[in-house]
Scaffold this active site. Structure first.
Site, PDB file in Angstrom:
ATOM      1  N   ARG A  28       1.705  10.185  13.225  1.00 29.39           N
ATOM      2  CA  ARG A  28       2.731   9.662  12.333  1.00 29.39           C
ATOM      3  C   ARG A  28       3.699   8.793  13.107  1.00 29.39           C
ATOM      4  O   ARG A  28       3.762   8.830  14.318  1.00 29.39           O
ATOM      5  CB  ARG A  28       3.509  10.827  11.689  1.00 29.39           C
ATOM      6  CG  ARG A  28       2.726  11.646  10.661  1.00 29.39           C
ATOM      7  CD  ARG A  28       2.555  10.915   9.346  1.00 29.39           C
ATOM      8  NE  ARG A  28       3.752  10.186   8.965  1.00 29.39           N
ATOM      9  CZ  ARG A  28       4.867  10.748   8.472  1.00 29.39           C
ATOM     10  NH1 ARG A  28       4.924  12.042   8.283  1.00 29.39           N
ATOM     11  NH2 ARG A  28       5.905  10.005   8.145  1.00 29.39           N
ATOM     12  N   ARG A  32       3.501   4.948  17.147  1.00 24.00           N
ATOM     13  CA  ARG A  32       2.109   5.379  17.196  1.00 24.00           C
ATOM     14  C   ARG A  32       1.379   4.804  18.410  1.00 24.00           C
ATOM     15  O   ARG A  32       0.560   5.480  19.036  1.00 24.00           O
ATOM     16  CB  ARG A  32       1.402   5.003  15.895  1.00 24.00           C
ATOM     17  CG  ARG A  32       1.754   5.926  14.730  1.00 24.00           C
ATOM     18  CD  ARG A  32       1.046   5.529  13.462  1.00 24.00           C
ATOM     19  NE  ARG A  32       1.661   4.381  12.830  1.00 24.00           N
ATOM     20  CZ  ARG A  32       0.996   3.458  12.131  1.00 24.00           C
ATOM     21  NH1 ARG A  32      -0.320   3.528  12.014  1.00 24.00           N
ATOM     22  NH2 ARG A  32       1.641   2.460  11.567  1.00 24.00           N
ATOM     23  N   LYS A  39       0.826  -1.214   0.000  1.00 27.45           N
ATOM     24  CA  LYS A  39       0.000   0.000   0.000  1.00 27.45           C
ATOM     25  C   LYS A  39       0.861   1.267   0.000  1.00 27.45           C
ATOM     26  O   LYS A  39       0.360   2.352  -0.301  1.00 27.45           O
ATOM     27  CB  LYS A  39      -0.952   0.011   1.193  1.00 27.45           C
ATOM     28  CG  LYS A  39      -0.321   0.195   2.554  1.00 27.45           C
ATOM     29  CD  LYS A  39      -1.400   0.305   3.630  1.00 27.45           C
ATOM     30  CE  LYS A  39      -0.785   0.574   4.997  1.00 27.45           C
ATOM     31  NZ  LYS A  39      -1.809   0.745   6.045  1.00 27.45           N
ATOM     32  N   ASP A  40       2.163   1.152   0.319  1.00 27.34           N
ATOM     33  CA  ASP A  40       3.066   2.305   0.303  1.00 27.34           C
ATOM     34  C   ASP A  40       3.716   2.527  -1.054  1.00 27.34           C
ATOM     35  O   ASP A  40       4.400   3.536  -1.264  1.00 27.34           O
ATOM     36  CB  ASP A  40       4.188   2.126   1.340  1.00 27.34           C
ATOM     37  CG  ASP A  40       3.676   2.110   2.765  1.00 27.34           C
ATOM     38  OD1 ASP A  40       2.643   2.745   3.031  1.00 27.34           O
ATOM     39  OD2 ASP A  40       4.322   1.464   3.615  1.00 27.34           O
ATOM     40  N   CYS A  71      -2.739  12.575  -7.488  1.00 29.07           N
ATOM     41  CA  CYS A  71      -3.058  13.335  -6.280  1.00 29.07           C
ATOM     42  C   CYS A  71      -3.397  12.387  -5.135  1.00 29.07           C
ATOM     43  O   CYS A  71      -4.170  11.443  -5.314  1.00 29.07           O
ATOM     44  CB  CYS A  71      -4.239  14.266  -6.549  1.00 29.07           C
ATOM     45  SG  CYS A  71      -4.879  15.108  -5.083  1.00 29.07           S
ATOM     46  N   ARG A 117      -7.755   8.775   4.228  1.00 24.60           N
ATOM     47  CA  ARG A 117      -8.830   7.799   4.005  1.00 24.60           C
ATOM     48  C   ARG A 117      -9.528   7.444   5.309  1.00 24.60           C
ATOM     49  O   ARG A 117     -10.764   7.468   5.402  1.00 24.60           O
ATOM     50  CB  ARG A 117      -8.239   6.534   3.363  1.00 24.60           C
ATOM     51  CG  ARG A 117      -9.236   5.366   3.259  1.00 24.60           C
ATOM     52  CD  ARG A 117      -8.526   4.079   2.812  1.00 24.60           C
ATOM     53  NE  ARG A 117      -7.486   3.670   3.739  1.00 24.60           N
ATOM     54  CZ  ARG A 117      -7.702   2.956   4.840  1.00 24.60           C
ATOM     55  NH1 ARG A 117      -8.933   2.576   5.163  1.00 24.60           N
ATOM     56  NH2 ARG A 117      -6.691   2.595   5.623  1.00 24.60           N
ATOM     57  N   ARG A 118      -8.735   7.107   6.328  1.00 20.78           N
ATOM     58  CA  ARG A 118      -9.334   6.743   7.611  1.00 20.78           C
ATOM     59  C   ARG A 118     -10.061   7.921   8.240  1.00 20.78           C
ATOM     60  O   ARG A 118     -11.150   7.771   8.795  1.00 20.78           O
ATOM     61  CB  ARG A 118      -8.241   6.219   8.554  1.00 20.78           C
ATOM     62  CG  ARG A 118      -7.688   4.857   8.150  1.00 20.78           C
ATOM     63  CD  ARG A 118      -6.426   4.516   8.928  1.00 20.78           C
ATOM     64  NE  ARG A 118      -5.961   3.163   8.609  1.00 20.78           N
ATOM     65  CZ  ARG A 118      -4.707   2.758   8.767  1.00 20.78           C
ATOM     66  NH1 ARG A 118      -3.786   3.608   9.218  1.00 20.78           N
ATOM     67  NH2 ARG A 118      -4.358   1.517   8.471  1.00 20.78           N
TER      68      ARG A 118
END
Length: 312
Positions: free
Chosen positions: A145, A151, A80-81, A242, A127-128
């Site tokens: 972050r 975290r 996903k990164d 974007c 998104r979250r």
């Protein structure tokens, strides 16, 4: 192949877990390997939101450069990164079988406190944030972050009610607390829970590189690769370069592909959702088709609004 395969990875605990998984798989097939740890820009700059430093690629560029310089042979990434467009001469060598795709919220206090009006929820993800605000518009969202360990510590050190994480990441390094809830209503990030291996492409003069690609192909999981490709096609068709609050999940159920995708306004109030079930044999263009449906349904206007805000 007698040469040692040098495995490049970020130096966070989760990234090293992923690299060790790849190492174990390759060594079980008889290959010699060595893990090389590197620090990424995304791990070092923690006081700026990801979307402001260009979230796609900040965790992968360091490994890309090391590969192009010949310092590593393969790189292991949380898929996903990884940007949907890989650098020239770097290719996908394998996608491993996927783990749980869901997000979870880790919380302090009681569940009643967590969902009470005015609760504060931490996440660094657009998104979250957008999906949470759509469901809980009276909550306060705050930025978060750092790697998983950082975290979790920040959650304990602050007065926040909870923080959102990928379930797979917490489970992989055995850090999923008892006080968590699976967010089965939240559509995950495209490719969440999947691990990608990248390598340099091969040509007729690169026998060694061809052997490396053949080695990686032996641990490739084609069903996961198909699902994440659909999700990443969906994301890239919507984004146009974007960063945006986009979720997408494809799942193979018998001979069908089930896909759900979402584009959200930054405040979560407007959402464009698509849901499809199609035959597996017809899945080639599913990601692009679902993205186009959202764009035709007002998603194009929503994307322009998102771009204007993010670029400020």
């Amino acid at each position: 192949m007698s040469q040692i395969i040098r495995i490049g990875t970020r130096n966070s605990e989760l990234a090293l877990w992923q690299a060790n998984l790849v190492q174990d798989k390759l060594q079980s097939l008889g290959y010699k390997t060595k893990i090389i740890e590197l620090s990424s820009i995304g791990d070092e700059i923690l006081d700026i939101p990801l979307h402001q430093i260009g979230s796609m690629g900040v965790f992968t560029k360091t490994l890309d450069v090391a590969m192009l310089r010949g310092q590593i042979d393969i790189a292991v990434h949380s898929l996903k990164d990884v940007p949907t467009q890989l650098p020239e001469t770097i290719v996908q060598a394998a996608v491993l079988e996927r783990a749980d795709v869901h997000d979870v919220i880790v919380y302090k206090g009681t569940e009643a406190d967590l969902f009470a009006e005015g609760a504060t929820i931490a996440t660094g993800s657009l998104r979250r944030t957008a999906q949470w605000l759509h469901k809980y518009p009276k909550h306060k969202l705050t930025g978060l972050r750092g790697n998983v360990n950082t975290r979790l510590k920040k959650l304990q050190d602050h007065s926040w009610n909870g923080a959102i994480f990928a379930k797979a990441g917490l489970e992989r390094i055995d850090l999923l607390p008892k006080k968590h809830k699976v967010l089965d209503w939240m559509i995950p990030a495209p490719a969440q829970g999947a691990i990608m291996i990248t390598a340099l492409e091969s040509n007729s003069n690169q026998d060694q590189q061809s052997e490396i690609l053949k080695a990686c192909a032996k641990i490739h999981h084609k069903e996961t690769a198909l699902c994440v490709r659909i999700e990443r096609d969906f994301m890239s068709t919507l984004e146009g370069g974007c960063t945006a609050p986009i979720g997408g999940n494809a799942e193979i159920i018998e001979d069908k592909i089930v896909f759900k995708g979402i584009l959200s306004a930054l405040d979560g109030q407007d959402q464009k959702v698509v849901f499809k079930i199609i035959d597996l044999k017809d899945a080639e263009k599913l990601g692009q088709q679902c993205a186009q449906e959202i764009l035709n349904n007002g998603g194009d206007v929503l994307m322009e609004e998102i771009k204007k805000v993010i670029k400020k």
